[in-house]
Design a protein around this motif. Sequence first.
Motif, short mmCIF file in Angstrom:
data_model
loop_
_atom_site.label_atom_id
_atom_site.label_comp_id
_atom_site.label_asym_id
_atom_site.label_seq_id
_atom_site.Cartn_x
_atom_site.Cartn_y
_atom_site.Cartn_z
N LEU A 1 0.95 -1.12 -0.05
CA LEU A 1 -0.12 0.12 -0.06
C LEU A 1 0.90 1.37 -0.13
O LEU A 1 0.47 2.20 -0.57
N ASP A 2 1.96 1.11 0.73
CA ASP A 2 2.93 2.25 0.57
C ASP A 2 3.48 2.59 -0.74
O ASP A 2 3.39 3.70 -1.00
N LEU A 3 3.63 1.52 -1.54
CA LEU A 3 4.43 1.58 -2.95
C LEU A 3 2.80 2.21 -3.95
O LEU A 3 3.35 3.03 -4.47
N ALA A 4 1.93 1.87 -3.57
CA ALA A 4 0.51 2.16 -4.33
C ALA A 4 0.22 3.74 -4.04
O ALA A 4 -0.40 4.12 -5.00
N LEU B 1 0.44 -8.68 -5.94
CA LEU B 1 1.77 -8.42 -5.18
C LEU B 1 1.91 -9.02 -4.02
O LEU B 1 2.73 -9.52 -3.36
N VAL B 2 0.82 -8.80 -3.13
CA VAL B 2 0.47 -9.03 -1.78
C VAL B 2 0.65 -10.74 -1.81
O VAL B 2 1.39 -11.28 -1.09
N ILE C 1 5.82 -6.07 -9.41
CA ILE C 1 5.50 -7.35 -10.02
C ILE C 1 6.68 -7.84 -10.93
O ILE C 1 7.08 -8.95 -11.06
N GLN C 2 6.68 -6.86 -12.07
CA GLN C 2 7.14 -7.39 -13.06
C GLN C 2 8.55 -7.61 -12.81
O GLN C 2 9.36 -8.58 -13.18
N LYS D 1 3.48 -12.75 -14.46
CA LYS D 1 2.80 -12.83 -13.07
C LYS D 1 1.61 -11.53 -12.93
O LYS D 1 0.92 -11.66 -11.87
N LEU D 2 1.87 -10.75 -13.98
CA LEU D 2 0.84 -9.52 -13.66
C LEU D 2 -0.69 -9.93 -13.84
O LEU D 2 -1.06 -11.08 -14.63
N PRO D 3 -1.45 -9.36 -13.11
CA PRO D 3 -2.92 -9.75 -13.27
C PRO D 3 -3.46 -9.17 -14.32
O PRO D 3 -3.06 -8.40 -15.05
N ASN D 4 -4.86 -9.45 -14.71
CA ASN D 4 -5.75 -9.00 -15.56
C ASN D 4 -5.81 -7.24 -15.26
O ASN D 4 -6.36 -7.25 -14.07
#
Length: 68
Positions: free
Chosen positions: A18-21, A55-56, A32-33, A40-43
């Motif tokens: 959440l700090d990143l976001a 990511l969590v 993630i990348q 591994k990236l989600p839709n």
Amino acid sequence: MSNQVNEMIQEQILDDVLDLAKDDIWNVIFAIQNEFGIDKLPNPADGEDGFINRLVELRFEERCAWGG
């Protein structure tokens, strides 16, 4: 690991993500990348929460895999 320990670990990881976001969701996407690979990236239709949750999940799985 006990459920209580797992929950604490997940909360710590969530706080970090959440700090990143907070600054920009792209920080989460790049994390993630860089850490797990672009596959591994989600839709993207899942929105920002999808990236955060992914990511969590990935960081939690990684932490459990090495036992720490």
